[in-house]
Design a protein around this motif. Sequence first.
Motif, short mmCIF file in Angstrom:
data_model
loop_
_atom_site.label_atom_id
_atom_site.label_comp_id
_atom_site.label_asym_id
_atom_site.label_seq_id
_atom_site.Cartn_x
_atom_site.Cartn_y
_atom_site.Cartn_z
N LYS A 265 0.85 -1.18 0.00
CA LYS A 265 0.00 0.00 0.00
C LYS A 265 0.88 1.23 0.00
O LYS A 265 2.05 1.16 0.41
CB LYS A 265 -0.90 -0.01 1.23
CG LYS A 265 -0.21 0.44 2.53
CD LYS A 265 -1.19 0.47 3.66
CE LYS A 265 -1.11 1.74 4.46
NZ LYS A 265 -0.18 2.03 5.40
N ARG A 266 0.41 2.32 -0.49
CA ARG A 266 1.29 3.47 -0.43
C ARG A 266 0.76 4.51 0.56
O ARG A 266 -0.43 4.65 0.76
CB ARG A 266 1.53 4.08 -1.80
CG ARG A 266 0.32 4.63 -2.52
CD ARG A 266 0.79 5.56 -3.60
NE ARG A 266 1.52 6.67 -3.01
CZ ARG A 266 2.63 7.17 -3.53
NH1 ARG A 266 3.17 6.64 -4.58
NH2 ARG A 266 3.21 8.20 -2.97
N GLY A 267 1.68 5.17 1.13
CA GLY A 267 1.29 6.08 2.20
C GLY A 267 1.22 7.51 1.72
O GLY A 267 1.68 7.84 0.65
N ARG A 268 0.61 8.31 2.46
CA ARG A 268 0.67 9.74 2.29
C ARG A 268 -0.12 10.41 3.40
O ARG A 268 -1.13 9.88 3.81
CB ARG A 268 0.12 10.20 0.94
CG ARG A 268 0.38 11.69 0.82
CD ARG A 268 0.44 12.14 -0.58
NE ARG A 268 1.76 11.98 -1.11
CZ ARG A 268 2.16 12.76 -2.13
NH1 ARG A 268 1.38 13.66 -2.65
NH2 ARG A 268 3.36 12.63 -2.62
N GLY B 30 3.56 8.83 7.15
CA GLY B 30 3.30 7.50 6.65
C GLY B 30 3.91 7.20 5.30
O GLY B 30 3.60 6.19 4.67
N ASP B 196 7.77 4.73 -1.75
CA ASP B 196 6.65 5.30 -2.47
C ASP B 196 7.15 6.33 -3.48
O ASP B 196 6.72 6.38 -4.61
CB ASP B 196 5.71 6.03 -1.50
CG ASP B 196 5.22 5.11 -0.41
OD1 ASP B 196 4.92 3.94 -0.73
OD2 ASP B 196 5.14 5.54 0.75
#
Lengths: 268, 236, 261
Positions: A265-268, B30, B196
Amino acid sequence: MLEISGLTIEFQDVKPPLRAVEDFSLSMEPGEIVGVVGESGSGKTMTALALLGLLKRHAKITAGTMVFKGKDLLSLTPRQWQDVRGKEISMIFQEPMTSLNPVLTIGRQMEESLRLHTNLDGKSRKARALAMMEQVGLSQPEKLYGCYPHQLSGGMRQRVMIGAALVGNPSLMVADEPTTALDVTIQAQILDLLKEMNREYKTAILFISHDLRVIQSICSRVAVMKQGQTVEAGLVADVLSAPKAEYTKKLLAAIPHRGNRLRKKRGR
Amino acid sequence: MEVRRVCAGYGRGRKYRRILTDVDFCLYKGEILGLVGESGCGKSTLSKTILGFVPVESGQVIHHTSRPQMVFQDPFSSLNPGKKVGWILEEPLRMQKIPAAARREKAEAMLAKVGLDKSFLNRRPGDLSGGQRQRVSIAISLIQGSRLILADEPVSALDVTIQRQIMELMLALQEELGLSYLFISHDLDVIYQMCDRVMVMQKGQVVEEGDVERIFEEPRHPYTRSLLAASLSYRL
Amino acid sequence: MVEKRNMIVGGILAAAVTVFMLVGLFYTPYDPEAMDLSMKFAPASLAHPFGCDQFGRDVLSRALQGSGVTFLVAAGTLCIGGGLGTLLGLFTGYFGGWPDEMIMRFNDLIVAFPSILLALIFISLLGPGKYNVILALGIVFIPSFARIVRSQVIVHKDMDYVKSARLMGVGHLRILFVHILPNIRRTLFSALAIGFNNAALSEAGMSYLGIGVQPPDASIGRMMSETQAYMFTAPWSVLFPGLAMILMVLGFGLLSDGWSA
């Protein structure tokens, strides 16, 4: 050309003796590039050192044979070893910072094996050294000839090492993690250089590495070692596409590569 | 965390050498932000600057959460060789004047989080493998409750199988605790697997920045392209 | 393995010599100053195991007392030289900058002179006597300890574990004394053992020259200078003090080797 069979190396300064390498077998044809891959403690460096007669005092070869061009390497006296090392079999190391002598000029170190193993005079030695420096991609060899190792970058030092190892035209070169300490772009250049030198001089290379990516890019055959034992050996293409041993599978699964993103999953 | 047009370098007065030029980025909550570049490009200087070990010449580093912590590259020098793992883990808590029993409890819990049992509390770093040490380092970075971790080549000195374990551990901890990482590596494949977003650094400047997929599939800056072309990738 | 054996042998020797010296501070079988001309040059016997000297004084008692004084001087020197030198090395090595630069250049200045010569200068200012000898030798010994400790601190202060401690919020003093100092203790112990030897030998040398410990205090060096004229008529009067010195140097020397390995 090289035939190692059943090689066993033990550390005898501990009780019970510790087996660093057990029943290692390998054969090499002239001009071949063979890889030995393994993690730390697998015994890959010990094997390389044994091949050059450079094992430490406590490490003893307790079984097996090493035959190089019809010569039994294990029966050589220290004097005879000197004739083999540098002339017939040479070696390059991982750390370009420490494997060149800091107080000798580049030229002097390039010529060392010619000085020891040929009757060439100073002038022709220098000519050979300069030609070799050109060949390993060092521009302006005349200028570099009088330089000291600290004046060179890591990649250039590794080129000097390769040149010095090849100047005596050996039939086998042992390369122990020669690109591990280098940046990716320099690593690619050095690998290309090794391939080119292999084509040019037909020097066989025993390439030792922990990195299967590097092995894949340069070797035709590979032996996979784990804790002194050879778990698998064969053509690189076969071993990598259809590994038989559990350990090889584990190793392959662990290689970082772009087909497999771990971050789901990618975070932000 | 924000880094705003930071310039920094070493040395005083005339001997000053600028290493970082106008480095400007944000690290979101995150998020795992990769930083890639070759030796001498200023990756390590950047992490030291963020932590305050190197003074900023101009620009500023803004921490929106607590002070960031760090996981170091060399697991052999990042743990005090003379102390027991338990002692090291408890040291930051000791600084916060937390009583002994609570300290021990917390250290034990943190070790469990990184996959080590409490017998490790009484062992010295010298008896541990590289992977175990790196687990301890991660535990230390988390024990003060920091949610922002700078990881400077945390897996470069490890064997591939161990490398993989540590990467998976870091990812699991990220999800569990909502951590943010600035993940520094010279290995493009590791960056691809972990991050990411990625920043490419050359000679103290960030030359390209973007989502991992975008950077790897359509690199724009020539330097990024040359890095990608040179890196060996394992092919099936 | 060899280091370990050296360490054990050295440890036993050093411990034995230390006990001998410590005993000498508090107890001697005879009064070391009591002369008995009837016993002049008496060889070893049950009553006098090391024999007697030119005034009929008991050599064992004098060697005990002399060793005690030697021990006191050596230990005092280490306290001053080792203690201040270590502190100086810790701070200059850790903080660096101009104070480090200045103190180290001053150090170089002191090291440029032979230590015994410097001690002589101090003695000529202070006057002889065992406490002045301690002070003089102590000052002379500071630079060597400062240098050794400083070089070790410089190695350690750049290691990641120190950065890690900073990130834990540990203060500089605690980093220096709790995090770094224990890691250089082997080097320090090794230097202290050698320093003990050097101090004892310097004291003996100075006392031999007559500018060290003054009568009525005995010291190994003084005993040797007083009795050397009778080396052949009564060898025991020189031999036993000399032997004590040799054993001490050997013991602490081996111990130092063991620690530094």
